[in-house]
Design an enzyme around this catalytic site. Sequence first.
Site, PDB file in Angstrom:
ATOM      1  CE  LYS A  36      -0.567   9.647  -5.576  1.00 15.56           C
ATOM      2  NZ  LYS A  36      -1.313   9.349  -4.355  1.00 15.56           N
ATOM      3  NE  ARG A 129      -5.265  11.089   1.570  1.00 13.86           N
ATOM      4  CZ  ARG A 129      -4.359  10.748   0.651  1.00 13.86           C
ATOM      5  NH1 ARG A 129      -3.457  11.611   0.266  1.00 13.86           N
ATOM      6  NH2 ARG A 129      -4.356   9.542   0.121  1.00 13.86           N
TER       7      ARG A 129
HETATM    8  C1  LIG Z   1      -0.659   8.394  -3.731  1.00 14.64           C
HETATM    9  C2  LIG Z   1      -1.228   7.298  -2.957  1.00 14.64           C
HETATM   10  C3  LIG Z   1      -0.439   6.180  -2.644  1.00 14.64           C
HETATM   11  C4  LIG Z   1       1.032   6.074  -3.020  1.00 14.64           C
HETATM   12  O1  LIG Z   1       1.785   6.921  -2.209  1.00 14.64           O
HETATM   13  P1  LIG Z   1       3.394   6.879  -2.222  1.00 14.64           P
HETATM   14  O2  LIG Z   1       3.773   7.603  -0.989  1.00 14.64           O
HETATM   15  O3  LIG Z   1       3.832   7.575  -3.452  1.00 14.64           O
HETATM   16  O4  LIG Z   1       3.791   5.465  -2.182  1.00 14.64           O
HETATM   17  C5  LIG Z   1      -1.039   5.151  -1.948  1.00 14.64           C
HETATM   18  N1  LIG Z   1      -2.341   5.221  -1.565  1.00 14.64           N
HETATM   19  C6  LIG Z   1      -3.126   6.274  -1.841  1.00 14.64           C
HETATM   20  C7  LIG Z   1      -4.531   6.276  -1.381  1.00 14.64           C
HETATM   21  C8  LIG Z   1      -2.594   7.354  -2.542  1.00 14.64           C
HETATM   22  O5  LIG Z   1      -3.377   8.402  -2.820  1.00 14.64           O
END
Ligand SMILES: *Cc1c(COP(=O)(O)O)cnc(C)c1O
Length: 353
Positions: A36, A129
């Site tokens: 992302k 969250r």
């Molecule tokens: C962005 C995201 C991740 C990945 O996070 P990193 O710290 O970059 O590994 C995993 N799960 C969710 C729900 C996210 O929004």
Amino acid sequence: MGYPKLVIDKEKLGHNVREMISICKKRGIEVCGVTKVYGGILEVEEVYIENGIKTIGHARLENLKAMEHLDVKKLLLRLPMLSECEDLVKYVDIALVSEIEIIRKISEEGKKINKKQDIILMIDLGDLREGIIKEEVNFYVEEIIKLENVNLKGIGVNLTCFGGVIPTNENLGELVEIGKRIEKEFEIKLDIISGGNSSTLYKVLDGTVPEGINHLRVGEGIIFGTEAGYQEKIPNMNYDVPHLELEVIELKEKNSAPTGEIGVNAFGKKVEFENIGKIIRCIVACGKQDVEYKDITPKNDKIKIIGGSSDHTIIDVTKSDKNIEHGDILNFGISYTALLALGTSKYVYKEVR
Ligand SMILES: *Cc1c(COP(=O)(O)O)cnc(C)c1O
């Protein structure tokens, strides 16, 4: 292709993808590659797929839609909006969910196209969250299994991102326990117990990740070779997969401190400069509209960013041992936050090389 240019090293990224898959495989964990932060660059998705990733995670449905043709499972990381459930059932293979109204809507939309949508129920274990609270688990599972067009593929947790809560044996162990309880009480099988993001990697690396966690969603760990929680480097990775290239548009010897009556700058701030006499000041064509200068670091450690405004970044190059000229390209290392901004800016060229 012009500048500013975000460059992604294909070989280095590919290595990190393979290494991460191998690290996690030893613990029986499948890696969902989270891309992302690049925004959505099809060539990047392809590098992940070519190097063995079976599921790609994005927070924005648009990005999954754009890769519809790619042979990989698509996981939607952000909780779906009610207004996107119709698209979700068309383009998403697995969705992270936490609201019963939305799960019902997904089932309704799934029915229209005769699809049973896989979902992962998110449980909040303290980071505050997304996710249902523990006390709601039974209610949710009961309701979900009544629905015809959703399949409870698993449960998951997200830690560290918001509250900074570190993954531990306690919270991850609790997730595994909740999973076992669901399987027993409801006589169903959960395929996925998703133990979080890159911040859980330290437990995979030191071998303490609780048994039962069989899925992680990894962004930062693959892209930067680091993990959020402890800011430690993961061994045997590349730490410079993405970098930024900027072009020099002015290079002049000038004062180190402004001349005249000093008020506030374009951002309402009064800035102070140390007067160290004349310095060689270099301006590169990139500014806050592209990235915060604090989130980028010159590869040449003899030069130093002084500051920036909307479209300019100003660098002190007095001590540079390399001759810098007008039109030259300077390279910068970038942080996660910088990549997030650069990846989504329409002014930034993107090259996978
Ligand atoms: C962005 C995201 C991740 C990945 O996070 P990193 O710290 O970059 O590994 C995993 N799960 C969710 C729900 C996210 O929004």
